[in-house]
Enzyme design. Sequence first.
Site, short mmCIF file in Angstrom:
data_model
loop_
_atom_site.label_atom_id
_atom_site.label_comp_id
_atom_site.label_asym_id
_atom_site.label_seq_id
_atom_site.Cartn_x
_atom_site.Cartn_y
_atom_site.Cartn_z
N LYS A 68 -19.04 1.56 42.61
CA LYS A 68 -18.63 1.92 41.26
C LYS A 68 -19.71 1.56 40.24
O LYS A 68 -20.64 0.82 40.57
CB LYS A 68 -17.30 1.20 40.95
CG LYS A 68 -16.16 1.61 41.89
CD LYS A 68 -14.84 0.99 41.47
CE LYS A 68 -13.71 1.39 42.42
NZ LYS A 68 -12.39 0.89 41.93
N TYR B 138 -8.78 10.64 42.39
CA TYR B 138 -7.69 9.70 42.12
C TYR B 138 -6.37 10.44 41.84
O TYR B 138 -5.58 9.99 41.02
CB TYR B 138 -8.06 8.81 40.92
CG TYR B 138 -9.07 7.73 41.26
CD1 TYR B 138 -8.78 6.73 42.20
CD2 TYR B 138 -10.30 7.66 40.60
CE1 TYR B 138 -9.69 5.73 42.49
CE2 TYR B 138 -11.22 6.64 40.89
CZ TYR B 138 -10.91 5.69 41.84
OH TYR B 138 -11.81 4.68 42.13
N ASN C 195 -13.85 -3.68 40.00
CA ASN C 195 -13.80 -4.24 41.35
C ASN C 195 -14.82 -3.64 42.32
O ASN C 195 -14.66 -3.74 43.55
CB ASN C 195 -12.37 -4.19 41.90
CG ASN C 195 -11.84 -2.77 42.02
OD1 ASN C 195 -12.56 -1.80 41.74
ND2 ASN C 195 -10.61 -2.63 42.46
N HIS D 171 -14.95 1.37 46.07
CA HIS D 171 -13.79 2.14 46.52
C HIS D 171 -13.93 2.38 48.02
O HIS D 171 -15.04 2.65 48.50
CB HIS D 171 -13.73 3.50 45.81
CG HIS D 171 -12.78 4.46 46.47
ND1 HIS D 171 -11.43 4.47 46.20
CD2 HIS D 171 -12.98 5.40 47.45
CE1 HIS D 171 -10.84 5.39 46.95
NE2 HIS D 171 -11.75 5.97 47.72
N GLU E 225 -11.15 12.81 50.81
CA GLU E 225 -12.10 12.29 49.82
C GLU E 225 -13.55 12.60 50.23
O GLU E 225 -14.38 12.91 49.36
CB GLU E 225 -11.91 10.78 49.66
CG GLU E 225 -10.55 10.44 49.03
CD GLU E 225 -10.25 8.95 49.01
OE1 GLU E 225 -11.11 8.14 49.43
OE2 GLU E 225 -9.15 8.58 48.57
#
Length: 150
Positions: free
Chosen positions: A9, A49, A112, A115, A126
């Site tokens: 991320k 998402y 965080n 992913h 994905e």
Amino acid sequence: MERTLILLKPDALQRGLCGRIIARLEDRGLKLAGMKLMRMDMAVARKHYEAHVNRSFFVGLAEFMTSRPIVAIAVEGKNAVDVVRGTMGATDPQKAAPGTVRGDFGIDIARNLIHGSDSPEAAERELAIFFKPEELLSYERETDRWIIES
Ligand code: UDP
Ligand code: MG
């Protein structure tokens, strides 16, 4: 052999942690099958998402994910989905075990770092969002011969 999608991320790139995170994936024995530095756009964020679009955190999540570059990575390995989830740690870094990426480098659920797809079905869906089939490479490593299928 299972494949799964990892996204490093924007916080991982801003903090210069990509190499250290990728090293942990390689250390684990996962094989790199695809990798690209990219910017996620809002259409991709909504697709990726899709299970979260109606959640309260979605707007902030999508804004963050599209704000700066990310790295999309496909890895391959025995039970790769679960292995990656374990290496990542719990969603909330406050609850993630030490020794995991989130438990060692994170403190905030909205930052965080990484992913990972949460099931083989999600991984397939994905991976197709981020990679064309020809961008995922299959190649032999000598160590692959040591893996015992169970
Ligand atoms: N997230 C958040 N607040 C929450 C729950 C999730 O900001 O209360 C973000 C967080 O970045 C998380 C992502 O939304 O990684 C997707 O949530 P999910 O439950 O799928 O967690 P993950 O699979 O990433 O562990
Ligand atoms: Mg998830």
